[in-house]
Scaffold this motif. Sequence first.
Motif, PDB file in Angstrom:
ATOM      1  N   GLU A   8      11.270 -29.181 -63.775  1.00 14.26           N
ATOM      2  CA  GLU A   8      10.139 -28.511 -64.661  1.00 14.26           C
ATOM      3  C   GLU A   8      10.714 -27.445 -65.690  1.00 14.26           C
ATOM      4  O   GLU A   8      11.359 -26.617 -65.356  1.00 14.26           O
ATOM      5  CB  GLU A   8       9.126 -27.700 -63.571  1.00 14.26           C
ATOM      6  CG  GLU A   8       8.081 -27.129 -64.401  1.00 14.26           C
ATOM      7  CD  GLU A   8       7.055 -26.578 -63.587  1.00 14.26           C
ATOM      8  OE1 GLU A   8       5.991 -26.238 -64.184  1.00 14.26           O
ATOM      9  OE2 GLU A   8       7.221 -26.725 -62.282  1.00 14.26           O
ATOM     10  N   ARG A 113      14.038 -20.875 -68.594  1.00 16.83           N
ATOM     11  CA  ARG A 113      12.721 -20.972 -67.806  1.00 16.83           C
ATOM     12  C   ARG A 113      12.562 -22.271 -67.411  1.00 16.83           C
ATOM     13  O   ARG A 113      11.928 -23.273 -67.892  1.00 16.83           O
ATOM     14  CB  ARG A 113      11.507 -20.475 -68.412  1.00 16.83           C
ATOM     15  CG  ARG A 113      11.397 -19.099 -69.096  1.00 16.83           C
ATOM     16  CD  ARG A 113      10.167 -18.838 -70.095  1.00 16.83           C
ATOM     17  NE  ARG A 113       8.984 -18.943 -69.329  1.00 16.83           N
ATOM     18  CZ  ARG A 113       7.749 -19.064 -69.659  1.00 16.83           C
ATOM     19  NH1 ARG A 113       7.557 -19.287 -71.037  1.00 16.83           N
ATOM     20  NH2 ARG A 113       6.948 -19.194 -68.971  1.00 16.83           N
ATOM     21  N   HIS A 115      12.972 -24.923 -63.316  1.00 19.65           N
ATOM     22  CA  HIS A 115      12.744 -25.083 -61.770  1.00 19.65           C
ATOM     23  C   HIS A 115      13.474 -26.414 -61.553  1.00 19.65           C
ATOM     24  O   HIS A 115      12.629 -27.424 -61.993  1.00 19.65           O
ATOM     25  CB  HIS A 115      11.103 -24.906 -61.472  1.00 19.65           C
ATOM     26  CG  HIS A 115      10.777 -25.131 -59.916  1.00 19.65           C
ATOM     27  ND1 HIS A 115      11.017 -26.364 -59.308  1.00 19.65           N
ATOM     28  CD2 HIS A 115      10.488 -24.035 -58.946  1.00 19.65           C
ATOM     29  CE1 HIS A 115      10.789 -26.134 -58.040  1.00 19.65           C
ATOM     30  NE2 HIS A 115      10.341 -24.893 -58.008  1.00 19.65           N
ATOM     31  N   MET A 124      15.658 -21.585 -59.747  1.00 19.58           N
ATOM     32  CA  MET A 124      14.774 -21.251 -60.922  1.00 19.58           C
ATOM     33  C   MET A 124      15.497 -20.378 -61.562  1.00 19.58           C
ATOM     34  O   MET A 124      16.167 -19.332 -61.256  1.00 19.58           O
ATOM     35  CB  MET A 124      13.611 -20.475 -59.992  1.00 19.58           C
ATOM     36  CG  MET A 124      12.778 -21.442 -59.176  1.00 19.58           C
ATOM     37  SD  MET A 124      12.401 -21.045 -57.763  1.00 19.58           S
ATOM     38  CE  MET A 124      13.631 -20.951 -56.603  1.00 19.58           C
ATOM     39  N   ALA A 128       7.922 -18.638 -64.638  1.00 17.94           N
ATOM     40  CA  ALA A 128       7.140 -19.924 -64.341  1.00 17.94           C
ATOM     41  C   ALA A 128       6.176 -20.026 -65.431  1.00 17.94           C
ATOM     42  O   ALA A 128       5.988 -19.113 -66.430  1.00 17.94           O
ATOM     43  CB  ALA A 128       6.508 -19.806 -63.123  1.00 17.94           C
ATOM     44  N   TRP A 134       8.393 -17.816 -60.178  1.00 16.35           N
ATOM     45  CA  TRP A 134       8.048 -19.150 -59.543  1.00 16.35           C
ATOM     46  C   TRP A 134       7.837 -19.021 -57.911  1.00 16.35           C
ATOM     47  O   TRP A 134       8.070 -18.052 -57.368  1.00 16.35           O
ATOM     48  CB  TRP A 134       9.117 -19.906 -59.547  1.00 16.35           C
ATOM     49  CG  TRP A 134       9.746 -20.403 -60.891  1.00 16.35           C
ATOM     50  CD1 TRP A 134      10.722 -19.611 -61.459  1.00 16.35           C
ATOM     51  CD2 TRP A 134       9.328 -21.429 -61.729  1.00 16.35           C
ATOM     52  NE1 TRP A 134      10.838 -20.247 -62.754  1.00 16.35           N
ATOM     53  CE2 TRP A 134      10.122 -21.239 -63.028  1.00 16.35           C
ATOM     54  CE3 TRP A 134       8.515 -22.351 -61.702  1.00 16.35           C
ATOM     55  CZ2 TRP A 134       9.834 -22.074 -64.190  1.00 16.35           C
ATOM     56  CZ3 TRP A 134       8.307 -23.213 -62.682  1.00 16.35           C
ATOM     57  CH2 TRP A 134       8.844 -22.901 -63.828  1.00 16.35           C
ATOM     58  N   ARG A 135       6.775 -19.676 -57.519  1.00 15.42           N
ATOM     59  CA  ARG A 135       6.250 -19.736 -56.055  1.00 15.42           C
ATOM     60  C   ARG A 135       6.775 -21.116 -55.347  1.00 15.42           C
ATOM     61  O   ARG A 135       6.563 -22.142 -55.954  1.00 15.42           O
ATOM     62  CB  ARG A 135       4.986 -19.698 -55.947  1.00 15.42           C
ATOM     63  CG  ARG A 135       3.839 -18.631 -56.658  1.00 15.42           C
ATOM     64  CD  ARG A 135       2.649 -18.819 -56.848  1.00 15.42           C
ATOM     65  NE  ARG A 135       2.092 -18.815 -55.340  1.00 15.42           N
ATOM     66  CZ  ARG A 135       1.587 -17.610 -54.638  1.00 15.42           C
ATOM     67  NH1 ARG A 135       1.855 -16.415 -54.997  1.00 15.42           N
ATOM     68  NH2 ARG A 135       0.936 -17.647 -53.558  1.00 15.42           N
ATOM     69  N   THR A 152       8.330 -16.044 -53.564  1.00 20.60           N
ATOM     70  CA  THR A 152       8.066 -15.781 -55.276  1.00 20.60           C
ATOM     71  C   THR A 152       9.596 -15.345 -55.552  1.00 20.60           C
ATOM     72  O   THR A 152      10.363 -14.369 -55.289  1.00 20.60           O
ATOM     73  CB  THR A 152       7.338 -14.502 -55.588  1.00 20.60           C
ATOM     74  OG1 THR A 152       7.744 -13.247 -54.858  1.00 20.60           O
ATOM     75  CG2 THR A 152       5.560 -14.801 -54.879  1.00 20.60           C
ATOM     76  N   ARG A 154      11.875 -15.308 -59.205  1.00 20.01           N
ATOM     77  CA  ARG A 154      12.020 -15.371 -60.842  1.00 20.01           C
ATOM     78  C   ARG A 154      13.683 -15.815 -61.137  1.00 20.01           C
ATOM     79  O   ARG A 154      13.551 -16.745 -61.893  1.00 20.01           O
ATOM     80  CB  ARG A 154      11.917 -14.136 -61.502  1.00 20.01           C
ATOM     81  CG  ARG A 154      11.715 -14.040 -62.865  1.00 20.01           C
ATOM     82  CD  ARG A 154      11.372 -12.705 -63.377  1.00 20.01           C
ATOM     83  NE  ARG A 154       9.963 -12.295 -63.162  1.00 20.01           N
ATOM     84  CZ  ARG A 154       9.007 -12.633 -63.994  1.00 20.01           C
ATOM     85  NH1 ARG A 154       9.047 -13.426 -64.978  1.00 20.01           N
ATOM     86  NH2 ARG A 154       7.630 -12.245 -63.521  1.00 20.01           N
TER      87      ARG A 154
END
Length: 242
Positions: A8, A113, A115, A124, A128, A134-135, A152, A154
């Motif tokens: 992603e 940025r 994932h 990650m 997000a 990002w979760r 969570t 980053r």
Amino acid sequence: MGTVVSIELADDLPEPRLRELIESTCAWLHEVDARFSTYKEDSEVSRLQRREIRPEECSADLRLVLDRCADLWRETDGYFDAYAKGPLDPSGYVKGWSVEVASARLAAAGSTRHHLNAGGDIRMRGAAPNGGPWRVGIRHPWEADKLAWVLTVRDGAVATSGTYERGAHVWNPRTGGPATGLRSVTVVGPDLAVADAYATAALAMGELGLTWLAKRVADGYESAAVTEDGRAFTSPGLPVAP
């Protein structure tokens, strides 16, 4: 790789450029699979196993992986062992390493940025799509439709090793048998290759791994673990969502 990889990208880049970045990432992961697979007879690892090539004749990537596996064997008192089941199998390091390298390559190419998720090994960078961290949901080790934790992150990596999906695939080198004592281990830290290896080693240790993991916090690696009898443990700085 033996798993599904999802990519992603949340960068504000033209769509053709995003597609190029995804294609180059996939090409890298296929290259890793071709070189390190223990299932492909023509892979470099398979040829090394058959002694058709010597370690000094191997590619720079394979030599690096072998060196890191040796370092981790010493660091984990032998619980991370690329020879745990007999023949050389560096897969426990390669998957995390390949995704860590893929993330670094994306960053160098302009993606700040993103994932990447390879079968639960996740790297990650940056924010997000919603601008926050990002979760990451960590699956409940008994109930597949529930989560044990939501993290969570980053900038960092999350790796989970457990017995609930693939069964007894991690070996305890002390006993020569499957690892027991822990049902699930998750490690969060700056490097996915290291986090993945630490999760695997702790699972192999059993409940002794809880104490070993606590000592890794000083190096920036937080953790969560669930024992086979259902007790849950987390390190103080684990980035759990509120």
